[in-house]
Each structure stands twice: as structure tokens, then as C-alpha cells.
Write a protein that holds these residues in place. Structure first.
Motif, short mmCIF file in Angstrom:
data_model
loop_
_atom_site.label_atom_id
_atom_site.label_comp_id
_atom_site.label_asym_id
_atom_site.label_seq_id
_atom_site.Cartn_x
_atom_site.Cartn_y
_atom_site.Cartn_z
N ASP A 181 -17.63 -28.64 87.45
CA ASP A 181 -18.81 -29.14 86.73
C ASP A 181 -19.56 -30.07 87.67
N VAL A 182 -20.62 -29.57 88.30
CA VAL A 182 -21.34 -30.32 89.32
C VAL A 182 -21.90 -31.64 88.78
N ALA A 183 -22.14 -31.73 87.49
CA ALA A 183 -22.65 -32.98 86.91
C ALA A 183 -21.70 -34.14 87.15
N LYS A 184 -20.42 -33.84 87.32
CA LYS A 184 -19.41 -34.89 87.52
C LYS A 184 -19.41 -35.46 88.93
N VAL A 185 -20.15 -34.84 89.85
CA VAL A 185 -20.21 -35.36 91.23
C VAL A 185 -21.64 -35.69 91.68
N GLU A 186 -22.60 -35.46 90.81
CA GLU A 186 -23.98 -35.75 91.18
C GLU A 186 -24.21 -37.24 91.43
N ASP A 187 -23.41 -38.11 90.81
CA ASP A 187 -23.53 -39.55 91.06
C ASP A 187 -23.22 -39.87 92.51
#
Length: 69
Positions: A38-44
Motif C-alpha cells: 500500500d504505497v500510501a503507507k510510505v508516501e510520508d
């Protein structure tokens, strides 16, 4: 640019050891493709290090995603 800068491809960066490794690599000024299913979990990580981090979706059991990465 530091001649000792490396580029890393790190899997599983959303939690645990992968996350720790990604944070350490980026803190030392290296480039990193940080990945998670889930790329959203590393966008930060990519937002915090816009010059050196690239967030990518990657499920290592999906051959097409591995080839794309």
C-alpha cells in the motif's frame, strides 16, 4: 553530491525493519525507492525527503510489479 551516496531499493517500508532501514538510509543522505504493498503507507517518507526518496507500490509476489520497480 557526496560521492559515497548510494541508491537503495527497500521493500516492506510501511512498518518494522523495512521502515527502520528506509529512515536510516534517508537520514544518511542516500537515495531510496521505498516500497510497500500500500504505497500510501510510505508516501510520508517521500514527502519528508523529496530530493532522495521515491515511494513505489510493490508486492514482491506480483511479478509485474517487481518488473516495474
Amino acid at each position: 553530491m557526496d560521492t559515497d551516496t548510494r541508491t537503495w531499493l527497500i521493500t516492506g517500508c510501511s512498518t518494522g525493519l523495512g521502515r527502520y532501514l528506509a529512515e536510516a538510509v534517508l537520514a544518511h543522505g542516500h537515495n531510496a525507492a521505498v516500497t510497500a504493498r500500500d504505497v500510501a503507507k510510505v508516501e510520508d517518507l517521500a514527502r519528508a525527503h523529496p530530493e532522495t526518496a521515491l515511494a513505489l507500490p510493490l508486492d514482491v509476489t506480483d511479478g509485474a510489479q517487481v518488473a516495474d520497480a
